[in-house]
Write an enzyme that holds these catalytic residues in place. Structure first.
Site, PDB file in Angstrom:
ATOM      1  N   GLY A 154     -13.510 144.785  58.993  1.00 52.70           N
ATOM      2  CA  GLY A 154     -12.911 143.489  59.245  1.00 52.70           C
ATOM      3  C   GLY A 154     -13.839 142.343  58.916  1.00 52.70           C
ATOM      4  N   CYS A 155     -14.480 141.794  59.945  1.00 52.01           N
ATOM      5  CA  CYS A 155     -15.276 140.585  59.752  1.00 52.01           C
ATOM      6  C   CYS A 155     -16.550 140.823  58.950  1.00 52.01           C
ATOM      7  CB  CYS A 155     -15.597 139.955  61.105  1.00 52.01           C
ATOM      8  SG  CYS A 155     -14.114 139.382  61.979  1.00 52.01           S
ATOM      9  N   VAL A 156     -17.139 142.010  59.048  1.00 54.60           N
ATOM     10  CA  VAL A 156     -18.315 142.318  58.225  1.00 54.60           C
ATOM     11  C   VAL A 156     -17.915 142.352  56.756  1.00 54.60           C
ATOM     12  CG1 VAL A 156     -19.931 144.162  57.618  1.00 54.60           C
ATOM     13  CG2 VAL A 156     -19.630 143.501  60.010  1.00 54.60           C
ATOM     14  N   SER A 159     -17.051 138.848  55.476  1.00 52.62           N
ATOM     15  CA  SER A 159     -18.225 137.984  55.339  1.00 52.62           C
ATOM     16  C   SER A 159     -19.085 138.384  54.149  1.00 52.62           C
ATOM     17  CB  SER A 159     -19.059 138.021  56.633  1.00 52.62           C
ATOM     18  OG  SER A 159     -18.303 137.534  57.729  1.00 52.62           O
TER      19      SER A 159
END
Length: 213
Positions: A154-156, A159
């Site tokens: 997800g966020c990793v 990013s």
């Protein structure tokens, strides 16, 4: 090239197709700690992901980054109301645990920001979307980011992908990122290593930093 997800048999096909080249660590790295907060570490929270082992590794990387003068950036999800999260909040109702005042939105003591560290508040998966992070890193002459935290898929992933799109060299630390289940974790690492980021474990990152110190 990263290890492939179990049962896919695609690693060699990706190599033949020209995926998985190395970007290299860069000359001026920053450590990016993505959303590593109590929500994923406290069994009392439905978002608990059992990723406690990555806390110590991330803290070790943060301590060494500070010692070497590399910027350390912590990202946190925060919403005043559900409207702050738009369709993301609607898609993932458990984001309510990141409403302002939630104890689950705080970092563990080992990863509390220290003076000189940077913090970024975000409402969406990427640390770069709708934030000033890219401008801050450019001002600091950063050319690469070492990414830790949650969640890998997800966020990793978001990013690291946006870091690449902003002209930075991302490295995802394979043993300092975590996810709710092995399958999305492994698949995300495979995809990141094939297309968007270098992969390295904590020891390799520390060795690379020391070699350039």
């Amino acid at each position: 090239m990263p290890a492939e997800p179990r049962g896919t048999g695609q690693a060699e096909d990706y190599r033949r197709a020209g995926f998985g080249a190395e970007l290299g660590p860069g000359e001026r790295p920053a450590l990016l700690v993505v959303d590593l907060v109590r929500a994923y570490l406290d069994p009392d929270c439905p978002l608990y992901a059992g990723v406690e082992p990555i806390v110590g590794r991330t803290a070790r990387l943060a301590a060494e980054a500070r010692r070497l003068g590399h910027p350390v950036v912590f990202t946190y999800v925060s919403f005043r109301t559900a409207a702050d999260g738009g369709q993301f909040f609607r898609k993932v109702p458990s984001l309510r645990f990141f409403l302002e005042g939630s104890p689950f939105a705080a970092p563990p003591p080992e990863l509390a920001p220290e003076p000189g560290d940077l913090t970024v508040t975000k409402q969406y998966p990427s640390a770069f979307f709708g934030t000033s992070l890219a401008s801050t890193l450019v001002a600091l002459r950063v050319d690469s980011v070492v990414v830790t935290g949650v969640s890998t898929s997800g966020c990793v992933r978001a990013s690291a992908l946006d870091a690449l799109c902003h002209g930075l060299r991302p490295t995802v630390v394979t043993d300092a990122v975590g996810d709710r289940a092995p399958a999305p974790h492994e698949a995300a690492l495979f995809d990141l290593g094939a297309k968007y980021a270098d992969l390295a474990d904590t020891a390799a990152v520390l060795d690379a930093w020391k070699a350039r110190a």
